[in-house]
Design a protein around this motif. Sequence first.
Motif, PDB file in Angstrom:
ATOM      1  N   SER A   1       6.592   2.207 -12.970  1.00  0.00           N
ATOM      2  CA  SER A   1       7.001   2.881 -11.739  1.00  0.00           C
ATOM      3  C   SER A   1       5.808   3.348 -10.906  1.00  0.00           C
ATOM      4  O   SER A   1       5.961   3.632  -9.721  1.00  0.00           O
TER       5      SER A   1
ATOM      6  N   ASP B   1       8.628 -10.395  -6.985  1.00  0.00           N
ATOM      7  CA  ASP B   1       9.986 -10.261  -6.433  1.00  0.00           C
ATOM      8  C   ASP B   1      10.969  -9.771  -7.494  1.00  0.00           C
ATOM      9  O   ASP B   1      11.817  -8.918  -7.219  1.00  0.00           O
ATOM     10  N   ARG B   2      10.849 -10.318  -8.700  1.00  0.00           N
ATOM     11  CA  ARG B   2      11.775  -9.919  -9.763  1.00  0.00           C
ATOM     12  C   ARG B   2      11.633  -8.446 -10.107  1.00  0.00           C
ATOM     13  O   ARG B   2      12.605  -7.785 -10.505  1.00  0.00           O
ATOM     14  N   ASN B   3      10.436  -7.931  -9.982  1.00  0.00           N
ATOM     15  CA  ASN B   3      10.187  -6.536 -10.327  1.00  0.00           C
ATOM     16  C   ASN B   3      10.194  -5.619  -9.104  1.00  0.00           C
ATOM     17  O   ASN B   3       9.814  -4.452  -9.202  1.00  0.00           O
ATOM     18  N   GLU B   4      10.634  -6.168  -7.952  1.00  0.00           N
ATOM     19  CA  GLU B   4      10.745  -5.400  -6.712  1.00  0.00           C
ATOM     20  C   GLU B   4       9.444  -4.680  -6.363  1.00  0.00           C
ATOM     21  O   GLU B   4       9.417  -3.480  -6.065  1.00  0.00           O
TER      22      GLU B   4
ATOM     23  N   TYR C   1      11.202   5.532   2.525  1.00  0.00           N
ATOM     24  CA  TYR C   1      10.301   5.576   1.369  1.00  0.00           C
ATOM     25  C   TYR C   1      10.196   6.998   0.831  1.00  0.00           C
ATOM     26  O   TYR C   1      10.237   7.221  -0.385  1.00  0.00           O
TER      27      TYR C   1
ATOM     28  N   ARG D   1      14.686  -3.201   4.939  1.00  0.00           N
ATOM     29  CA  ARG D   1      15.308  -3.112   3.632  1.00  0.00           C
ATOM     30  C   ARG D   1      14.229  -2.918   2.566  1.00  0.00           C
ATOM     31  O   ARG D   1      13.313  -3.710   2.450  1.00  0.00           O
ATOM     32  N   TYR D   2      14.364  -1.863   1.768  1.00  0.00           N
ATOM     33  CA  TYR D   2      13.352  -1.571   0.759  1.00  0.00           C
ATOM     34  C   TYR D   2      13.698  -2.143  -0.606  1.00  0.00           C
ATOM     35  O   TYR D   2      12.876  -2.115  -1.508  1.00  0.00           O
ATOM     36  N   ASP D   3      14.917  -2.698  -0.746  1.00  0.00           N
ATOM     37  CA  ASP D   3      15.271  -3.240  -2.046  1.00  0.00           C
ATOM     38  C   ASP D   3      14.572  -4.556  -2.317  1.00  0.00           C
ATOM     39  O   ASP D   3      14.476  -4.993  -3.455  1.00  0.00           O
ATOM     40  N   SER D   4      14.079  -5.208  -1.320  1.00  0.00           N
ATOM     41  CA  SER D   4      13.407  -6.498  -1.520  1.00  0.00           C
ATOM     42  C   SER D   4      11.899  -6.348  -1.694  1.00  0.00           C
ATOM     43  O   SER D   4      11.253  -7.176  -2.333  1.00  0.00           O
ATOM     44  N   TYR D   5      11.303  -5.299  -1.104  1.00  0.00           N
ATOM     45  CA  TYR D   5       9.864  -5.042  -1.213  1.00  0.00           C
ATOM     46  C   TYR D   5       9.033  -6.282  -0.857  1.00  0.00           C
ATOM     47  O   TYR D   5       8.177  -6.714  -1.606  1.00  0.00           O
TER      48      TYR D   5
ATOM     49  N   SER E   1      13.222   7.826  -1.075  1.00  0.00           N
ATOM     50  CA  SER E   1      13.366   7.099  -2.337  1.00  0.00           C
ATOM     51  C   SER E   1      12.503   7.666  -3.448  1.00  0.00           C
ATOM     52  O   SER E   1      12.861   7.613  -4.620  1.00  0.00           O
TER      53      SER E   1
END
Length: 591
Positions: free
Chosen positions: A168, A186-189, A411, A369-373, A414
């Motif tokens: 994190s 991408d998988r780990n955002e 941000y 969108r922050y879910d894609s980073y 979050s």
Amino acid sequence: MSSHSTVWRYFDKINGGKNALANSRGNRSQPTDKKDPNEDLVFAICTSSVPYRFLKNKHFLDFCHKLNSDHKILTPDSLRSKFSKNRSEYVDRLKKELKHVEKAWLSFDGWEAKYMDKSIYAIFIYYVENFQRKSALLGIECVEGSATAANVGKLVMRMLDLYCIDKSKVLGAVTDAGSNIVAFLDRNELFHSHCSAHVLSLIIKKSAQITHIKELIAKVNRCAAFLSRSKVERGKFRERSSMLNIHGRPPLPFSDTRWGGALLLAEAFLNHYQSLSATPALQDYLMNADDLAALKKYVNVMKPFLEALNSAESDNSFCSEVLVQFSHLSNYASSLEQRSALGRCLSNETKSRYAQYVKKNDAELSIFRYDSYVENDALLMSTYLDARFAYLPGILQRTRWEFIENSIQLYCDSIHVLNQTATGPPPKKPTLEESSFSQFVQSKRVSSHGSSVQAEMSNYKAIVLSGRPALDSSPLLFWHAHRDRFPILQKMGQHFLACTQSSAIVERLFSVCGCIVNNSRRNRMKSSTLNLHLLNASLATLQAKNEAGEMNEYDECEQSDSESEENRHEEISGEFNDDIFEEALARAMTI
């Protein structure tokens, strides 16, 4: 770190600093220290192709015994143990330094050994401590199996666990656009900041493919290839350059992986053209007046791109400079003559590469969108958090600063960035005995930090528009000076300004390690030994950099293949040749 200087320092230390061979070196005194001389022996072995069994060589042992009969030379087994000890000490020391890091960025890349069926990855970490950016090598190891996104991810996670770094705490990474690396992020955002030096190199490479420019570069390459093959003519050329007071890197071939190598070679060719024309053997490689003028024009037009590349490669760069730099290059390319092939190429390439960074520029998109980073989010927010560039008109294309303000707000929500000093301790959770009115007021207090962020952004805008920091200053200094006024934004500044423009730090490491590993003599080394060997070699290189200041990025290993062959007989390898060793040692003593 050259093996000759390391060998001499080792011999000087085991001789007690008295320098018994001072006469052979012109009585030049050598500094002494209390550091274990075997440390330099370890670095000498791991930064060369010398086999470990060299430590048992009779002539070497006799030589060291004559210098200091009391000194105990490492054995091959003790050398491996020293490798492990150095690694353990380094990990323990760095683990303590990283213990209190809030947020960090990674920089990593892979490299395939020429004679090995292995993919080697080096991983660095960037973080801010006391408003100063720091970097550290986490490790350099082999991927288990093929370099898929899953296996690369396992290596990265294993390295984070080694240093007790919670995932994190990692915001993202600055890397190239390798599909496996991008898939892992991408998988780990995680944010992905595409290495700007890599992008600039692609633009330069594309420009060098234009027909008439490609022909000129080919002529330059032929001249460079001749110089690299002929040691005699290379010596004569260097003498003439010295006589003419012409300095700088000679026009010798660059590594294929060198960013902007074609343009750098063309520049070196022009800088040394007077020396080339004064060398009889190089007359066939000179250009006529028209070709020479065309090459000069090409190099002159490409100067802003070369300047941007040099800036991106610097460890002092910030990712907040990427969008501004590409905006500048886009405007510059558009100002060129678009009827010329070069002008069209640069304009199209710069805009298309730039679009990769700001691909979310739809005017109807009110927030990000922050879910894609995705990578542009990190670059946009870092640009906003750099007071040198925030709210500058025209650098974000169709994207508006209001969009980034919304992203900043999201941000902060979050991660719940709260400044304890300014707002006091966190409110206590409501108990069952509290009234519904108390709970209502308490909930409003907990969510009140949103308006605080907006207030900070409003004040921040007023400050940067009234007066900006100097362009050559560190943006972290601004947040240090205003840390009390902007308790939330200064935290974000430290989070996002820890990242550099490029992954040059990894490339420099591979330039050194590649000279060691990409060697047929190392193709039977076990992965465990290879990992320790490479890490110690990396530590030796980093130590040399710290001792001598920031070195020229690629100079140490930028030799042509022929030069490597020329120097190969000086290396000790195979069934160890004592005569070659004594000749090389004698030569080292006179350097």
